[in-house]
Scaffold this active site. Sequence first.
Site, PDB file in Angstrom:
ATOM      1  N   ARG A 126       0.825  -1.215   0.000  1.00 19.76           N
ATOM      2  CA  ARG A 126       0.000   0.000   0.000  1.00 19.76           C
ATOM      3  C   ARG A 126       0.861   1.269   0.000  1.00 19.76           C
ATOM      4  NH1 ARG A 126      -3.704   2.782   4.353  1.00 19.76           N
ATOM      5  NH2 ARG A 126      -5.339   3.634   3.016  1.00 19.76           N
ATOM      6  N   HIS A 129       0.481   4.372  -2.577  1.00 21.65           N
ATOM      7  CA  HIS A 129       0.205   5.733  -2.108  1.00 21.65           C
ATOM      8  C   HIS A 129       1.335   6.693  -2.454  1.00 21.65           C
ATOM      9  CE1 HIS A 129      -3.339   5.116   0.887  1.00 21.65           C
ATOM     10  NE2 HIS A 129      -3.451   4.356  -0.175  1.00 21.65           N
ATOM     11  N   ASN A 141      -4.208   8.548   4.469  1.00 20.43           N
ATOM     12  CA  ASN A 141      -2.987   8.077   5.129  1.00 20.43           C
ATOM     13  C   ASN A 141      -3.026   8.180   6.649  1.00 20.43           C
ATOM     14  OD1 ASN A 141      -1.655   7.503   2.684  1.00 20.43           O
ATOM     15  ND2 ASN A 141      -0.915   9.606   2.492  1.00 20.43           N
TER      16      ASN A 141
HETATM   17  C1  HEM Z   1      -9.327   1.263  -5.875  1.00 21.82           C
HETATM   18  C2  HEM Z   1      -9.248   2.204  -4.956  1.00 21.82           C
HETATM   19  C3  HEM Z   1      -8.727   1.957  -3.576  1.00 21.82           C
HETATM   20  C4  HEM Z   1      -9.319   2.367  -2.431  1.00 21.82           C
HETATM   21  C5  HEM Z   1     -10.590   3.180  -2.301  1.00 21.82           C
HETATM   22  C6  HEM Z   1      -8.506   1.892  -1.348  1.00 21.82           C
HETATM   23  C7  HEM Z   1      -8.776   2.121  -0.013  1.00 21.82           C
HETATM   24  C8  HEM Z   1      -8.184   1.443   1.029  1.00 21.82           C
HETATM   25  C9  HEM Z   1      -8.576   1.535   2.402  1.00 21.82           C
HETATM   26  C10 HEM Z   1      -9.680   2.447   2.954  1.00 21.82           C
HETATM   27  C11 HEM Z   1      -7.804   0.680   3.111  1.00 21.82           C
HETATM   28  C12 HEM Z   1      -7.859   0.415   4.619  1.00 21.82           C
HETATM   29  C13 HEM Z   1      -7.016   1.425   5.374  1.00 21.82           C
HETATM   30  C14 HEM Z   1      -7.257   1.343   6.853  1.00 21.82           C
HETATM   31  O1  HEM Z   1      -8.381   1.049   7.262  1.00 21.82           O
HETATM   32  O2  HEM Z   1      -6.302   1.602   7.618  1.00 21.82           O
HETATM   33  C15 HEM Z   1      -6.914   0.046   2.186  1.00 21.82           C
HETATM   34  C16 HEM Z   1      -5.985  -0.904   2.524  1.00 21.82           C
HETATM   35  C17 HEM Z   1      -5.121  -1.478   1.625  1.00 21.82           C
HETATM   36  N1  HEM Z   1      -4.945  -1.109   0.303  1.00 21.82           N
HETATM   37 FE1  HEM Z   1      -6.209   0.013  -0.768  1.00 21.82          FE
HETATM   38  N2  HEM Z   1      -7.449   1.198  -1.851  1.00 21.82           N
HETATM   39  C18 HEM Z   1      -7.528   1.216  -3.207  1.00 21.82           C
HETATM   40  C19 HEM Z   1      -6.625   0.670  -4.096  1.00 21.82           C
HETATM   41  C20 HEM Z   1      -5.501  -0.024  -3.729  1.00 21.82           C
HETATM   42  C21 HEM Z   1      -4.445  -0.448  -4.618  1.00 21.82           C
HETATM   43  C22 HEM Z   1      -4.390  -0.099  -6.106  1.00 21.82           C
HETATM   44  C23 HEM Z   1      -3.552  -1.143  -3.877  1.00 21.82           C
HETATM   45  C24 HEM Z   1      -2.258  -1.792  -4.291  1.00 21.82           C
HETATM   46  C25 HEM Z   1      -2.014  -2.254  -5.493  1.00 21.82           C
HETATM   47  C26 HEM Z   1      -4.049  -1.174  -2.527  1.00 21.82           C
HETATM   48  C27 HEM Z   1      -3.451  -1.846  -1.485  1.00 21.82           C
HETATM   49  C28 HEM Z   1      -3.971  -1.904  -0.213  1.00 21.82           C
HETATM   50  C29 HEM Z   1      -3.511  -2.847   0.785  1.00 21.82           C
HETATM   51  C30 HEM Z   1      -2.474  -3.940   0.571  1.00 21.82           C
HETATM   52  C31 HEM Z   1      -4.214  -2.573   1.956  1.00 21.82           C
HETATM   53  C32 HEM Z   1      -4.065  -3.242   3.321  1.00 21.82           C
HETATM   54  C33 HEM Z   1      -2.983  -2.527   4.095  1.00 21.82           C
HETATM   55  C34 HEM Z   1      -2.709  -3.100   5.470  1.00 21.82           C
HETATM   56  O3  HEM Z   1      -3.272  -4.129   5.846  1.00 21.82           O
HETATM   57  O4  HEM Z   1      -1.874  -2.480   6.164  1.00 21.82           O
HETATM   58  N3  HEM Z   1      -5.203  -0.461  -2.459  1.00 21.82           N
HETATM   59  N4  HEM Z   1      -7.152   0.540   0.917  1.00 21.82           N
END
Ligand code: HEM
Length: 320
Positions: free
Chosen positions: A63, A67, A95
Amino acid sequence: MASSCSVVVTAIVVVVLGMAAAASAQLSATFYDSSCPRALSIIRSAVNAAVARETRMGASLLRLHFHDCFVQGCDASVLLADAPNFSGEQGAFPNANSLRGLDVVDTIKSQLEASCRQTVSCADILAVAARDSVVALGGPSYPVLLGRRDGTTAVQMQANIDLPAPTTNLGNLVTTFARRGFNSSEMVVLSGGHTIGAAQCTNFRSRIYGETNIDSAFAAALRGSCPQAGGNANLGALDSTPNAFDNAFFRDLMLGRGLLHSDQQLYAGDGTGTDAFVRNYASNSAQFFSDFAAAMAKVGGLGVLTGSQGQVRLNCSRVN
Ligand code: HEM
Ligand SMILES: *[C@@H]1O[C@H](CO)[C@@H](O)[C@H](O)[C@H]1NC(C)=O
Ligand SMILES: *[C@@H]1O[C@H](CO)[C@@H](O)[C@H](O)[C@H]1NC(C)=O
Ligand SMILES: *[C@@H]1O[C@H](CO)[C@@H](O)[C@H](O)[C@H]1NC(C)=O
């Protein structure tokens, strides 16, 4: 006269070529082969150790790179702490209270500094660590080109604009990715990054209490750990196999088990929107892996600084 003129012309040509070289320097797979031959193995070992300590760290590192690259390009701007002259990206909504892995990046950076001083950029660390994380959790490997330089500034508001929110609808997800040059199927495959990791209750509460396009047993189970009030930081897995990089995320979407509103937007179930891409990746893991790898390589090339642009930071959290 003729010769002094040609000297001037030659000098101008040299200067112009030099500028072109600096401006258009390319990333390369062999960038550190002579300047820091152990760079890649140092990063890989540190990532593997971090993932062995806590599996979720692989998700957090993936992530971080996403970002970084979507905001101002892959320049490690996401790592900059607030400075006297700017508020950094870490305080932006997508973030704040949710970026993880900064300590792992610092550990990797200090190991690299001990091995080859001021040679490996923080932006390259993020790109390689993301790939190594995907591999560590069972996903596809892909070549990461190197030679990114670190930026010297960050703009907090830009992260709010450029990163998607969990409340985003399909149309705006498409637009947010199109602004960075990704079409709708690339947006879907990159969203497959949610095959690993977790989200906090605050980011899926309205979905599990208020939405109708959700599997009822799935919603009920999540309400147990994500109450209507309080427990904002309680975690829910982003798919049914959050420790494995696999295509279960897409099958879960087809069952109404997307955790985030934004994730479920990718699958309407009536063949409209991006349904066809979700179905394809749900049934074809090899296609998911190869398209994900290709899209990640493209993410890693967004807005990179090369040649003499930017700098190689000594401390990833601040400008030299
Ligand atoms: C499509 C639009 C996307 C949205 C709206 C989005 C939104 C989010 C949100 C809200 C979280 C949870 C954060 C939290 O609660 O602390 C998250 C986690 C995550 N996102 Fe996305 N994301 C998107 C796309 C992506 C992409 C393109 C990737 C990587 C290729 C990605 C990788 C991750 C990963 C791996 C997590 C888990 C992180 C963890 O467990 O520490 N996301 N994302
Ligand atoms: C903040 O200061 C750094 C030097 O420490 C400089 O490189 C950067 O451009 C400045 N950023 C802004 C937004 O003024
Ligand atoms: C999106 O772009 C990729 C890579 O160029 C291409 O393979 C794919 O077919 C495109 N998808 C759509 C929906 O145009
Ligand atoms: C790196 O910079 C940050 C932010 O200025 C600072 O808090 C931290 O102590 C620095 N780390 C090291 C090892 O100097």
